[in-house]
Design a protein around this motif. Structure first.
Motif, PDB file in Angstrom:
ATOM      1  N   ALA A 188     -44.121 -72.574  21.277  1.00  0.00           N
ATOM      2  CA  ALA A 188     -43.929 -73.959  21.707  1.00  0.00           C
ATOM      3  C   ALA A 188     -44.680 -74.909  20.780  1.00  0.00           C
ATOM      4  CB  ALA A 188     -44.406 -74.133  23.144  1.00  0.00           C
ATOM      5  N   ARG A 189     -45.894 -74.524  20.397  1.00  0.00           N
ATOM      6  CA  ARG A 189     -46.686 -75.352  19.490  1.00  0.00           C
ATOM      7  C   ARG A 189     -45.982 -75.506  18.144  1.00  0.00           C
ATOM      8  NH1 ARG A 189     -50.004 -74.822  15.260  1.00  0.00           N
ATOM      9  NH2 ARG A 189     -51.818 -76.197  15.092  1.00  0.00           N
ATOM     10  N   GLY A 190     -45.436 -74.407  17.619  1.00  0.00           N
ATOM     11  CA  GLY A 190     -44.736 -74.472  16.340  1.00  0.00           C
ATOM     12  C   GLY A 190     -43.493 -75.338  16.407  1.00  0.00           C
ATOM     13  N   MET A 191     -42.741 -75.213  17.507  1.00  0.00           N
ATOM     14  CA  MET A 191     -41.539 -76.024  17.672  1.00  0.00           C
ATOM     15  C   MET A 191     -41.893 -77.502  17.813  1.00  0.00           C
ATOM     16  SD  MET A 191     -39.497 -73.547  20.328  1.00  0.00           S
ATOM     17  CE  MET A 191     -38.909 -71.920  19.827  1.00  0.00           C
ATOM     18  N   LEU A 192     -42.952 -77.777  18.581  1.00  0.00           N
ATOM     19  CA  LEU A 192     -43.405 -79.154  18.746  1.00  0.00           C
ATOM     20  C   LEU A 192     -43.822 -79.748  17.406  1.00  0.00           C
ATOM     21  CD1 LEU A 192     -44.319 -81.583  20.452  1.00  0.00           C
ATOM     22  CD2 LEU A 192     -46.479 -80.372  20.859  1.00  0.00           C
ATOM     23  N   GLN A 193     -44.545 -78.983  16.621  1.00  0.00           N
ATOM     24  CA  GLN A 193     -44.990 -79.459  15.308  1.00  0.00           C
ATOM     25  C   GLN A 193     -43.796 -79.760  14.409  1.00  0.00           C
ATOM     26  OE1 GLN A 193     -47.337 -76.600  13.103  1.00  0.00           O
ATOM     27  NE2 GLN A 193     -48.261 -78.184  11.846  1.00  0.00           N
ATOM     28  N   ASN A 194     -42.809 -78.874  14.417  1.00  0.00           N
ATOM     29  CA  ASN A 194     -41.623 -79.037  13.587  1.00  0.00           C
ATOM     30  C   ASN A 194     -40.839 -80.286  13.985  1.00  0.00           C
ATOM     31  OD1 ASN A 194     -39.670 -78.437  11.692  1.00  0.00           O
ATOM     32  ND2 ASN A 194     -38.694 -76.835  12.892  1.00  0.00           N
ATOM     33  N   TYR A 195     -40.647 -80.454  15.282  1.00  0.00           N
ATOM     34  CA  TYR A 195     -39.863 -81.587  15.780  1.00  0.00           C
ATOM     35  C   TYR A 195     -40.592 -82.905  15.522  1.00  0.00           C
ATOM     36  CZ  TYR A 195     -36.601 -83.948  18.998  1.00  0.00           C
ATOM     37  OH  TYR A 195     -35.643 -84.758  19.550  1.00  0.00           O
ATOM     38  N   ALA A 196     -41.880 -82.951  15.827  1.00  0.00           N
ATOM     39  CA  ALA A 196     -42.648 -84.182  15.629  1.00  0.00           C
ATOM     40  C   ALA A 196     -42.673 -84.581  14.158  1.00  0.00           C
ATOM     41  CB  ALA A 196     -44.070 -84.004  16.158  1.00  0.00           C
TER      42      ALA A 196
END
Length: 224
Positions: A188-196
């Motif tokens: 989730a952290r990686g996906m959040l970082q990518n999207y942001a």
């Protein structure tokens, strides 16, 4: 992109007595993105979709119509050239970008977190579907900031999904703060970082907020 377009945007900003930092706060664009646009460096953006969205948002904020600006700039360039793909009209069904609003200083996220602390919190704190209101409120606020920025940029979930290789369902979970629907806190952290990052948001601030939500969630589980 012809640098003439960037110069026109810069001139419009300066005519309104606005600094790059003021525009950045109002539009949620990063200062280096605004500078890249004004210098005509669209290759500084990861994709044409992102570049077009940022260009349109900046032009809208200055009260300019991007398509007219492109036509005038390319028409005066020598020799004349077609508008680059990055700034041509986007998907026909893409909604118009709403006027950006300056962020509320009271709710502005903290800056420059310790990356190791964020990573550690994401790896050790579990994700629970039954998280109580305080942690879930943090997650929903994170999601709302993602959704607001995407809509401000005039992008659909499908537009973003094709660029950062995340499914629309995953993006929807991120935007609603339903991190429990994702495989693990680390992912989730990686996906959040990518999207942001794609949306041009303050990635570090959002990751710190995410770590805070995980810590709150862990405390809630211990006291339940």
């Amino acid at each position: 992109m012809s640098n003439l377009l960037g110069q026109r945007l810069q001139q419009a900003r300066q005519a309104r007595n606005l600094t790059i930092e003021q525009v950045a706060r109002a539009t949620h664009l990063r200062p280096h993105h605004i500078q890249a646009i004004e210098e005509g460096r669209l290759d500084a953006f990861p994709s044409p979709v992102q570049a077009r969205a940022f260009l349109r948002l900046y032009a809208d904020y200055l009260g300019l119509v991007l398509d007219e600006l492109v036509a005038r700039s390319t028409g005066e360039a020598s020799p004349p050239a077609a508008a680059p793909a990055a700034i041509r009209a986007g998907p026909e069904t893409a909604p118009p970008a709403p006027s950006p609003r300056a962020p509320d200083a009271a709710s502005a996220p903290p800056s420059s977190p310790d990356e190791a602390l964020v990573a550690s919190a994401a790896e050790t704190a579990p994700t629970d579907r039954n998280a109580t209101a305080e942690s879930q409120a943090i997650f929903r606020a994170i999601g709302a900031s993602l959704r607001q920025q995407r809509e401000t940029l005039g992008l659909r979930l499908e537009d973003v999904a094709g660029q950062i290789h995340l499914r629309p369902q995953t993006l929807h979970a991120l935007e609603t703060g339903e991190f429990a629907d994702l495989p693990s806190p680390v992912q989730a952290r990686g996906m959040l970082q990518n999207y942001a990052h794609f949306l041009g948001l303050d990635t570090e601030a959002l990751l710190l907020r995410f770590a805070e939500g995980l810590q709150r969630q862990h405390q809630e589980q211990l006291t339940a």
